[in-house]
Design an enzyme around this catalytic site. Sequence first.
Site, PDB file in Angstrom:
ATOM      1  N   HIS A  91      20.624  75.549 -12.968  1.00  0.00           N
ATOM      2  CA  HIS A  91      21.703  75.722 -11.992  1.00  0.00           C
ATOM      3  C   HIS A  91      22.379  74.355 -11.815  1.00  0.00           C
ATOM      4  CE1 HIS A  91      23.431  76.314  -7.957  1.00  0.00           C
ATOM      5  NE2 HIS A  91      23.283  77.617  -8.148  1.00  0.00           N
ATOM      6  N   ASP A  94      12.785  73.380  -9.188  1.00  0.00           N
ATOM      7  CA  ASP A  94      13.804  74.085  -8.416  1.00  0.00           C
ATOM      8  C   ASP A  94      13.224  75.462  -8.092  1.00  0.00           C
ATOM      9  OD1 ASP A  94      15.823  75.803  -7.685  1.00  0.00           O
ATOM     10  OD2 ASP A  94      17.235  75.154  -9.223  1.00  0.00           O
ATOM     11  N   GLN A 122      14.783  80.353  -6.733  1.00  0.00           N
ATOM     12  CA  GLN A 122      14.646  81.768  -7.093  1.00  0.00           C
ATOM     13  C   GLN A 122      13.192  82.223  -7.200  1.00  0.00           C
ATOM     14  OE1 GLN A 122      17.100  83.815  -7.118  1.00  0.00           O
ATOM     15  NE2 GLN A 122      18.847  82.437  -7.213  1.00  0.00           N
ATOM     16  N   LYS A 132      17.756  82.508   0.767  1.00  0.00           N
ATOM     17  CA  LYS A 132      17.438  83.475  -0.289  1.00  0.00           C
ATOM     18  C   LYS A 132      16.143  84.222   0.021  1.00  0.00           C
ATOM     19  CE  LYS A 132      19.607  80.583  -3.802  1.00  0.00           C
ATOM     20  NZ  LYS A 132      20.853  81.219  -4.214  1.00  0.00           N
ATOM     21  N   CYS A 141      26.987  79.404 -11.352  1.00  0.00           N
ATOM     22  CA  CYS A 141      26.677  77.970 -11.259  1.00  0.00           C
ATOM     23  C   CYS A 141      25.841  77.510 -12.452  1.00  0.00           C
ATOM     24  CB  CYS A 141      25.959  77.624  -9.949  1.00  0.00           C
ATOM     25  SG  CYS A 141      26.943  77.970  -8.508  1.00  0.00           S
TER      26      CYS A 141
END
Length: 406
Positions: free
Chosen positions: A120, A197, A200, A223, A361
């Site tokens: 991303h 990261d 997600q 999220k 993104c």
Amino acid sequence: MIASVREQFPILHQEINGHPLVYLDNAATSQKPQVVIDAVKRYYEWENSNVHRGVHTLGSRATDAYEGAREKVARFINAESSEQIIFTRGTTTALNLVASSYARSVCGPGDEIVLTEMEHHSNLIPWQQAALAVGATLKYIPLQPDGSIRVEDVEAIVTERTKVVAIAYVSNVMGIVHPVKQIAEIAHRHGAVVVVDGAQSTPHMKVDVQDLDCDFYALSGHKMCAPTGIGALYGKKALLESMEPIEFGGEMINDVGLYESNWKELPWKFEGGTPIIAGAVGLGAAIDFLEEIGMDAIEQHETQLAAYAMNRMSEIEGITIYGPRERKVGLVTFNLGDVHPHDVATVLDAQGIAIRAGHHCCQPLMRWLKVSSTARASFYLYNTEEDVDRLVSALIQTKEYFGDAT
Ligand code: PMP
């Protein structure tokens, strides 16, 4: 179970363009359950004050609520202690903190930062900027045809010059779960740190930062059922202690002189200014909510739904689905023949179905896929097989509507 889960999300019970809403844009942001909305409301009705400063009762209520939320985040990802949880605006801010503070201090000319082309922009541009500032080099782990990466390629690319390996645990386009634990082991053998990261992964599966042995881990509250504007950075204690803050001002100081100042201990030295108190309270409530349902149950539900979606969607003539067939995380990125993804999303919206269209993104990944953009349907704990069925029949209609273009 699913009906009672859906019941708790007020926004889902509405019509959009005359149709019951099917919300399939969860990778962009999730919806919020009533308990989270209520926790934020209660905070403003009964506890609102600034934290860490007030000697009065509301001041200590707000501080307890804020610091209590930090404890919950620490427990949720199995951090060793809550002082290793820095509240941030989200994943982007958390990654920028590591790139601007840690990376710029440890990397010099010729040092290497290892990424994938799938990152991303939030896990790409901060490293580009750090590399440009200090003269470091960016290297990319090659992607397999299905977008996955091979551990042997990580072995080959990480060298003694590597200072940082930064990678998403789960890709927001391909739904791939990367072998972060193995990557951390390789990086550590070469003296590099691993930055994960977790935007997600955290909402969809049980995360254990100690088991992964990652050095930094970033997450976004919005999220995972929490409000926007709140997220967190986890870091190993010695690394966080060695880092300089990048934001200076109130709240983060210990002693301020006219020419020099020094900082509070962890985690507050990284939290300059009045923090996002109500957001943190909402994140704490979201964690309670997710834990009550159980992350294993959520993961199982999504794995089943992803398998169902993969089967049903791959039946659609002319569809291209990107990434591997097996999915742990419920997310399907696709194109419908030559129909522009924005047109697909617009036609679906007319039927009350919210999906995302664009580059997500991930412009370098779009180039790697040789497309300018894609459509993406992404699921969460409240989505059902009926949602997938509505999506599939709307896609079939869209295909018929655009005829030759597909
Ligand atoms: N990384 C990934 C993989 C993401 O999906 C996102 C959000 N789309 C981000 C980072 C950035 O998260 P945020 O906008 O919440 O900072």
